[in-house]
Scaffold this motif. Structure first.
Motif, PDB file in Angstrom:
ATOM      1  N   ASN A   1       0.621  -1.235   0.006  1.00 57.20           N
ATOM      2  CA  ASN A   1      -0.178   0.009  -0.161  1.00 57.20           C
ATOM      3  C   ASN A   1       0.929   1.419  -0.070  1.00 57.20           C
ATOM      4  O   ASN A   1       1.753   1.376   1.053  1.00 57.20           O
ATOM      5  CB  ASN A   1      -0.884   0.233   1.237  1.00 57.20           C
ATOM      6  CG  ASN A   1      -1.596  -1.337   1.150  1.00 57.20           C
ATOM      7  OD1 ASN A   1      -2.117  -1.653   0.243  1.00 57.20           O
ATOM      8  ND2 ASN A   1      -2.150  -1.512   2.496  1.00 57.20           N
TER       9      ASN A   1
ATOM     10  N   LYS B   1      -2.852   4.557  -0.898  1.00 57.31           N
ATOM     11  CA  LYS B   1      -3.558   3.787  -1.432  1.00 57.31           C
ATOM     12  C   LYS B   1      -3.491   2.446  -1.458  1.00 57.31           C
ATOM     13  O   LYS B   1      -2.404   1.750  -1.089  1.00 57.31           O
ATOM     14  CB  LYS B   1      -3.729   3.914  -2.896  1.00 57.31           C
ATOM     15  CG  LYS B   1      -3.981   5.422  -3.399  1.00 57.31           C
ATOM     16  CD  LYS B   1      -5.382   5.851  -2.908  1.00 57.31           C
ATOM     17  CE  LYS B   1      -5.596   7.525  -3.410  1.00 57.31           C
ATOM     18  NZ  LYS B   1      -7.160   7.915  -2.944  1.00 57.31           N
ATOM     19  N   THR B   2      -4.537   1.363  -1.325  1.00 55.78           N
ATOM     20  CA  THR B   2      -4.442  -0.036  -1.148  1.00 55.78           C
ATOM     21  C   THR B   2      -3.684  -0.479  -2.381  1.00 55.78           C
ATOM     22  O   THR B   2      -3.674   0.062  -3.721  1.00 55.78           O
ATOM     23  CB  THR B   2      -5.837  -0.810  -1.277  1.00 55.78           C
ATOM     24  OG1 THR B   2      -6.519  -0.396  -2.645  1.00 55.78           O
ATOM     25  CG2 THR B   2      -6.502  -0.253  -0.049  1.00 55.78           C
TER      26      THR B   2
ATOM     27  N   GLN C   1      -4.636  -2.891  -4.498  1.00 52.06           N
ATOM     28  CA  GLN C   1      -5.760  -2.992  -5.584  1.00 52.06           C
ATOM     29  C   GLN C   1      -5.804  -1.721  -6.301  1.00 52.06           C
ATOM     30  O   GLN C   1      -5.856  -1.745  -7.466  1.00 52.06           O
ATOM     31  CB  GLN C   1      -6.913  -3.561  -4.739  1.00 52.06           C
ATOM     32  CG  GLN C   1      -6.995  -4.957  -4.372  1.00 52.06           C
ATOM     33  CD  GLN C   1      -6.482  -4.814  -2.968  1.00 52.06           C
ATOM     34  OE1 GLN C   1      -5.847  -4.031  -2.568  1.00 52.06           O
ATOM     35  NE2 GLN C   1      -6.783  -6.202  -2.341  1.00 52.06           N
ATOM     36  N   GLU C   2      -5.796  -0.627  -5.487  1.00 55.40           N
ATOM     37  CA  GLU C   2      -5.899   0.722  -6.218  1.00 55.40           C
ATOM     38  C   GLU C   2      -4.823   1.169  -7.095  1.00 55.40           C
ATOM     39  O   GLU C   2      -5.035   1.540  -8.007  1.00 55.40           O
ATOM     40  CB  GLU C   2      -6.189   1.746  -5.086  1.00 55.40           C
ATOM     41  CG  GLU C   2      -7.716   1.794  -4.579  1.00 55.40           C
ATOM     42  CD  GLU C   2      -7.964   2.634  -3.376  1.00 55.40           C
ATOM     43  OE1 GLU C   2      -8.713   3.453  -3.359  1.00 55.40           O
ATOM     44  OE2 GLU C   2      -6.993   2.566  -2.456  1.00 55.40           O
TER      45      GLU C   2
ATOM     46  N   PHE D   1      -4.530   1.677 -11.146  1.00 55.96           N
ATOM     47  CA  PHE D   1      -3.923   2.835 -11.652  1.00 55.96           C
ATOM     48  C   PHE D   1      -2.754   2.726 -12.535  1.00 55.96           C
ATOM     49  O   PHE D   1      -2.785   3.156 -13.625  1.00 55.96           O
ATOM     50  CB  PHE D   1      -3.051   3.609 -10.457  1.00 55.96           C
ATOM     51  CG  PHE D   1      -2.417   4.729 -10.850  1.00 55.96           C
ATOM     52  CD1 PHE D   1      -2.956   5.821 -11.655  1.00 55.96           C
ATOM     53  CD2 PHE D   1      -0.896   4.615 -10.865  1.00 55.96           C
ATOM     54  CE1 PHE D   1      -1.946   6.969 -11.848  1.00 55.96           C
ATOM     55  CE2 PHE D   1      -0.191   5.687 -11.549  1.00 55.96           C
ATOM     56  CZ  PHE D   1      -0.584   6.868 -11.823  1.00 55.96           C
TER      57      PHE D   1
ATOM     58  N   THR E   1      -3.929  -8.592  -5.867  1.00 53.55           N
ATOM     59  CA  THR E   1      -5.022  -8.311  -5.744  1.00 53.55           C
ATOM     60  C   THR E   1      -6.453  -9.200  -5.169  1.00 53.55           C
ATOM     61  O   THR E   1      -7.349  -8.936  -5.020  1.00 53.55           O
ATOM     62  CB  THR E   1      -5.791  -7.656  -7.003  1.00 53.55           C
ATOM     63  OG1 THR E   1      -5.930  -8.645  -7.863  1.00 53.55           O
ATOM     64  CG2 THR E   1      -4.941  -6.514  -7.525  1.00 53.55           C
TER      65      THR E   1
END
Length: 531
Positions: free
Chosen positions: A157, A173-174, A176-177, A181, A225
């Motif tokens: 993260n 941000k995680t 996954q985020e 991106f 993820t």
């Protein structure tokens, strides 16, 4: 050709560095409407600092984070030498903490690269619209995505930093985020990136680099993820394989020689190094032995620090495999066949000698031993007698450079980041994880076909069948010391295994901690579990 490419990269970086390295200089004081880039050459010149940043630590601190934490590479202490405060020992043993020097320096390196791309893209905003501007911005977005990928892989993260000049600390941000991106950045950049390969685009992003990053991203999606993307991995690999611009080199060794460069048709993206002008490659400095100076015609005395461990070297056991020749093990000989002899004494050879003639002069034939028994366990010390100095198999994959800089000891070998063999092995692995084989240019590419292509180039025996469990060793033999071992071990669930002197099986060590210094600067950063 390579020297001309290197010189052009250096000159472009120098042209931009004076106005682009100080992040506090207002943009308005650097450029005006009259001197914004308007040509391809001008845009390339302005982007030079990004590649300077990449080269500065990719093959040093970043490489150490990815390799010393695995079974591929190690720096043991040798009677206290090379202990350096235990920084290499804790990487090997998985006992690092948020104050580790590499944890801090690599974070700064990665986000330094991200900040540099953001600053340069802001400079480009006021330039007139043109094809050259579109390509330059696409290249910078791809480099920004690559730096974010490096940081996400190491730290999990992380902040997403997409602007320059804000005084507000970025939000964390995680994973996954960040994954989403990177994926979006690359897909949106592909149309603006060049399709050309060779000297004109060497060391800069192309469409094929974007596809390569996406291949790596998707192959690790299950870990990053929680959702596997094996079919997408194959699709991105096929985007490279089907274009026909890359080919496996006939000689495995040629990929890593000091004169490698744009003529190597297998390299999709590399970090260019130059012994005198682009520093960052010191494999010859740290990973050999002082007695090898004449054999490799080196202009400096190499150190004995860096090697591999016995269990990893044991993987290089396939008959006829050219990749076996990237290691130095056993008795060593000069180029003319003479034995490499070291003048010493009985006690100098073996500090545990207890015979009657400790000071008797002897000539010892240099021999590298895969085994590394410790003389002091608490400091992971193998001793500094001649036997201790010879503990550990040495790598010459990045072949020792006789034209290295004698003062700085930097070498000319460019370091591949992505190459075709990796793409083939990633596709093979994705198929073995459940994706369907695909036909590329009239050839049905099963996992076995792809693995055997890589083996065949290396002159290794071909397989009759291949399973997922085989792939980790296949990748080890092909990609040793190319900064992917940690990534591979985690994906295969083997990062918690014991090897060498490591016994820690804490799954939290899959991520490095957020540096203490960064959390002090940005209170929005939450520490990773286990630290």
């Amino acid at each position: 050709m390579k020297n001309r490419i290197r010189l052009s990269v250096v000159l472009l970086a120098v042209a931009a560095v004076s106005s682009c390295t100080n992040l506090d200089v207002p943009i308005e004081s650097v450029y005006t409407e009259e001197n914004f880039p308007t040509t391809s050459e001008g845009f390339i010149a302005a982007t030079g600092p990004v590649y300077t940043q990449l080269a500065s630590q990719y093959a040093v601190q970043y490489w150490r984070m990815q390799e010393f934490s695995t079974d591929e590479a190690i720096i043991p202490a040798r009677d206290g030498n090379y202990d350096d405060g235990g920084q290499y020992r804790v990487l090997h043993k998985h006992t690092w903490n948020p104050d580790h020097t590499n944890v801090k320096s690599v974070w700064e390196w990665g986000f330094g690269g991200i900040n540099t791309t953001n600053r340069i893209m802001r400079l480009f905003e006021a330039a007139p619209e043109s094809a050259a501007k579109t390509t330059a911005i696409s290249e910078m977005r791809t480099m920004r995505a690559l730096f974010h990928f490096f940081m996400m892989d190491l730290y999990g993260n992380i902040p997403l930093v997409t602007t320059w000049g804000s005084s507000e600390p970025p939000e964390q941000k995680t994973r996954q985020e960040v994954f989403a991106f990177i994926e979006t950045e690359l897909k949106e950049s592909i149309p603006g990136l060049a399709a050309e390969t060779g000297a004109l685009t060497y060391g800069r992003p192309t469409k094929w680099l974007a596809y390569a990053i996406l291949t790596k991203l998707y192959l690790n999606a299950g870990y990053y993820t929680g959702t596997a993307k094996n079919t997408e991995t194959v699709a991105m690999a096929d985007s490279i394989l089907a274009n026909g611009r890359y080919a496996l080199e006939e000689s495995f060794a040629s990929i890593f020689l000091p004169d490698n460069g744009p003529q190597i048709k297998e390299i999709i993206f590399a970090v260019p190094y130059d012994a005198n002008q682009i520093n960052g490659n010191q494999f010859s400095r740290f990973g050999l032995h002082t007695a090898l100076l004449n054999k490799f015609e080196l202009p400096f005395r190499p150190s004995i620090a860096q090697s591999t461990i016995a269990s990893f070297y044991a993987k290089f056991n396939l008959p006829g495999d050219e990749r076996n020749d990237t290691w130095l093990a056993g008795k060593q000989y000069e180029r003319n066949g003479d034995p490499i002899l070291i003048s010493t004494t009985n006690k100098g050879l073996d500090n545990s000698y207890s015979g009657p003639n400790p000071n008797a002069a002897i000539q010892w034939h240099l021999e590298f031993f895969p085994e590394m028994p410790l003389v002091r366990e608490e400091t992971m010390d193998v001793g500094n007698d001649e036997l201790g100095k010879a503990r550990g198999v040495r790598s010459i994959k990045y072949y020792p450079d006789k034209n290295a800089n004698p003062q700085s000891r930097h070498s000319n070998n460019d370091v591949p980041v992505f190459r075709l063999a990796d793409i083939m092995l990633m596709k093979a692995e994705a198929i073995l994880r459940g994706a369907a084989p695909t036909t590329v240019n009239g050839e049905l590419q099963t996992a076995l076909v792809l693995v055997n292509k890589v083996r065949d180039r290396a002159k290794a025996p071909l397989l009759n069948a291949v399973a997922l469990n085989d792939m980790l060793d296949e990748r080890a033999r092909e990609l040793a010391w190319e900064a992917w071992r940690r990534n591979d071990l985690i994906r295969f669930g083997k990062y918690e295994d014991s090897w060498g002197y490591k016994t820690n099986n804490d799954v939290n060590m899959r991520l490095y901690p957020i540096p203490t210094s960064e959390r002090a600067l940005n209170p929005k950063l939450e520490q990773n579990l286990g630290y």
